[in-house]
Design a protein around this motif. Structure first.
Motif, PDB file in Angstrom:
ATOM      1  N   THR A   3       0.839  -1.199   0.000  1.00  0.00           N
ATOM      2  CA  THR A   3       0.000   0.000   0.000  1.00  0.00           C
ATOM      3  C   THR A   3       0.878   1.254   0.000  1.00  0.00           C
ATOM      4  N   SER A   4       0.318   2.341  -0.487  1.00  0.00           N
ATOM      5  CA  SER A   4       1.102   3.575  -0.564  1.00  0.00           C
ATOM      6  C   SER A   4       1.502   4.078   0.824  1.00  0.00           C
ATOM      7  N   TYR A   5       0.674   3.803   1.831  1.00  0.00           N
ATOM      8  CA  TYR A   5       1.015   4.233   3.194  1.00  0.00           C
ATOM      9  C   TYR A   5       2.343   3.619   3.638  1.00  0.00           C
ATOM     10  N   PHE A   6       2.461   2.303   3.499  1.00  0.00           N
ATOM     11  CA  PHE A   6       3.689   1.645   3.933  1.00  0.00           C
ATOM     12  C   PHE A   6       4.854   1.934   2.993  1.00  0.00           C
ATOM     13  N   GLN A   7       4.590   2.034   1.686  1.00  0.00           N
ATOM     14  CA  GLN A   7       5.664   2.338   0.746  1.00  0.00           C
ATOM     15  C   GLN A   7       6.268   3.714   1.044  1.00  0.00           C
ATOM     16  N   ASP A   8       5.419   4.686   1.335  1.00  0.00           N
ATOM     17  CA  ASP A   8       5.919   6.017   1.673  1.00  0.00           C
ATOM     18  C   ASP A   8       6.763   5.987   2.942  1.00  0.00           C
ATOM     19  N   ARG A   9       6.323   5.228   3.933  1.00  0.00           N
ATOM     20  CA  ARG A   9       7.082   5.142   5.183  1.00  0.00           C
ATOM     21  C   ARG A   9       8.412   4.433   4.974  1.00  0.00           C
ATOM     22  N   ILE A  10       8.427   3.399   4.159  1.00  0.00           N
ATOM     23  CA  ILE A  10       9.672   2.677   3.890  1.00  0.00           C
ATOM     24  C   ILE A  10      10.653   3.587   3.161  1.00  0.00           C
ATOM     25  N   LEU A  11      10.185   4.315   2.176  1.00  0.00           N
ATOM     26  CA  LEU A  11      11.067   5.168   1.375  1.00  0.00           C
ATOM     27  C   LEU A  11      11.621   6.352   2.155  1.00  0.00           C
ATOM     28  N   ARG A  12      10.987   6.734   3.243  1.00  0.00           N
ATOM     29  CA  ARG A  12      11.486   7.838   4.069  1.00  0.00           C
ATOM     30  C   ARG A  12      12.438   7.363   5.157  1.00  0.00           C
ATOM     31  N   ASP A  13      12.560   6.081   5.331  1.00  0.00           N
ATOM     32  CA  ASP A  13      13.283   5.519   6.467  1.00  0.00           C
ATOM     33  C   ASP A  13      14.402   4.595   5.970  1.00  0.00           C
ATOM     34  N   TRP A  14      15.629   5.147   5.865  1.00  0.00           N
ATOM     35  CA  TRP A  14      16.747   4.364   5.345  1.00  0.00           C
ATOM     36  C   TRP A  14      16.944   3.034   6.078  1.00  0.00           C
ATOM     37  N   PRO A  15      16.970   3.002   7.387  1.00  0.00           N
ATOM     38  CA  PRO A  15      17.156   1.698   8.056  1.00  0.00           C
ATOM     39  C   PRO A  15      16.051   0.696   7.706  1.00  0.00           C
ATOM     40  N   MET A  16      14.830   1.171   7.666  1.00  0.00           N
ATOM     41  CA  MET A  16      13.726   0.280   7.328  1.00  0.00           C
ATOM     42  C   MET A  16      13.821  -0.141   5.864  1.00  0.00           C
ATOM     43  N   MET A  17      14.241   0.762   5.002  1.00  0.00           N
ATOM     44  CA  MET A  17      14.407   0.439   3.589  1.00  0.00           C
ATOM     45  C   MET A  17      15.422  -0.683   3.420  1.00  0.00           C
ATOM     46  N   ARG A  18      16.502  -0.589   4.149  1.00  0.00           N
ATOM     47  CA  ARG A  18      17.545  -1.614   4.077  1.00  0.00           C
ATOM     48  C   ARG A  18      17.000  -2.964   4.505  1.00  0.00           C
ATOM     49  N   VAL A  19      16.354  -2.998   5.653  1.00  0.00           N
ATOM     50  CA  VAL A  19      15.811  -4.254   6.179  1.00  0.00           C
ATOM     51  C   VAL A  19      14.764  -4.815   5.223  1.00  0.00           C
ATOM     52  N   PHE A  20      13.895  -3.954   4.734  1.00  0.00           N
ATOM     53  CA  PHE A  20      12.833  -4.367   3.819  1.00  0.00           C
ATOM     54  C   PHE A  20      13.412  -4.949   2.533  1.00  0.00           C
ATOM     55  N   LEU A  21      14.301  -4.216   1.897  1.00  0.00           N
ATOM     56  CA  LEU A  21      14.848  -4.656   0.617  1.00  0.00           C
ATOM     57  C   LEU A  21      15.632  -5.958   0.755  1.00  0.00           C
ATOM     58  N   LEU A  22      16.436  -6.073   1.805  1.00  0.00           N
ATOM     59  CA  LEU A  22      17.187  -7.308   2.012  1.00  0.00           C
ATOM     60  C   LEU A  22      16.257  -8.479   2.336  1.00  0.00           C
ATOM     61  N   ALA A  23      15.195  -8.221   3.090  1.00  0.00           N
ATOM     62  CA  ALA A  23      14.242  -9.288   3.419  1.00  0.00           C
ATOM     63  C   ALA A  23      13.561  -9.816   2.157  1.00  0.00           C
ATOM     64  N   VAL A  24      13.139  -8.920   1.286  1.00  0.00           N
ATOM     65  CA  VAL A  24      12.469  -9.345   0.058  1.00  0.00           C
ATOM     66  C   VAL A  24      13.443 -10.097  -0.852  1.00  0.00           C
ATOM     67  N   CYS A  25      14.667  -9.598  -0.964  1.00  0.00           N
ATOM     68  CA  CYS A  25      15.655 -10.238  -1.837  1.00  0.00           C
ATOM     69  C   CYS A  25      16.167 -11.564  -1.286  1.00  0.00           C
ATOM     70  N   GLN A  26      15.945 -11.832  -0.009  1.00  0.00           N
ATOM     71  CA  GLN A  26      16.376 -13.096   0.593  1.00  0.00           C
ATOM     72  C   GLN A  26      15.200 -14.014   0.906  1.00  0.00           C
ATOM     73  N   SER A  27      14.081 -13.800   0.275  1.00  0.00           N
ATOM     74  CA  SER A  27      12.881 -14.561   0.615  1.00  0.00           C
ATOM     75  C   SER A  27      12.687 -15.786  -0.266  1.00  0.00           C
ATOM     76  N   GLU A  28      13.768 -16.315  -0.818  1.00  0.00           N
ATOM     77  CA  GLU A  28      13.638 -17.443  -1.732  1.00  0.00           C
ATOM     78  C   GLU A  28      13.258 -18.743  -1.034  1.00  0.00           C
ATOM     79  N   HIS A  29      13.177 -18.752   0.284  1.00  0.00           N
ATOM     80  CA  HIS A  29      12.755 -19.942   1.010  1.00  0.00           C
ATOM     81  C   HIS A  29      11.266 -20.209   0.832  1.00  0.00           C
TER      82      HIS A  29
END
Length: 160
Positions: A31-57
């Protein structure tokens, strides 16, 4: 928001309802609410992006489609980010008892560190599925900018 990202990181796919929780988390994070919050928050962006890229399990088609859709939604918004240093630089992941990784607080060093961490995902995992390698390469290529120096390990990976 950290708990939603922790659901994507959860590798216990045998637990009842795991797939539904991951799909639900990806739906909310898209949702745009969470996407906006992620994009404003570098630490959260890092955790989010790495979590998605490592979700091959996750191996169910419904879950993989939801994760792919989430990644594409995030990547489409990536052009709006700022490379300025955030006012705070640590993020406390939820404890293991609440479904988190139980890791210590993450200190975010910024743009270069995130690019290097994405590069490590590919170089340290020879058996990474091609679709997740493509996901990481997509993230790196969108993050590379002409107004900021690209770290040398990232350039080596892109040229190999």
């Amino acid at each position: 928001m950290p708990r939603l990202v922790a659901l994507i990181q959860d590798k216990d796919s045998d637990r009842p309802g795991h797939d539904q929780r991951v799909v639900g988390a990806t739906t909310m994070l898209s949702t745009s609410y969470f996407q906006d919050r992620i994009l404003r928050d570098w630490p959260m962006m890092r955790v989010f992006l790495l979590a998605v890229c490592q979700s091959e399990h996750n191996d169910k088609d419904e879950v993989l489609e939801a994760l792919d859709s989430l990644f594409n939604t995030f990547l489409a918004s990536w052009y709006q980010i700022s490379l300025t240093i955030p006012k705070y630089t640590t993020w406390d992941p939820p404890p293991a008892s609440e479904g988190g990784s139980g890791l210590p607080p993450i200190e975010f060093k910024g743009y270069e560190e995130l690019l290097e961490r994405l590069t490590e995902l590919i170089t340290s995992n020879a058996n990474m599925h091609w679709s997740y390698k493509l996901m990481v390469f997509d993230a790196i290529s969108v993050m590379m900018r002409d107004d900021v120096a690209t770290p040398l390990p990232v350039l080596r990976l892109m040229l190999d």
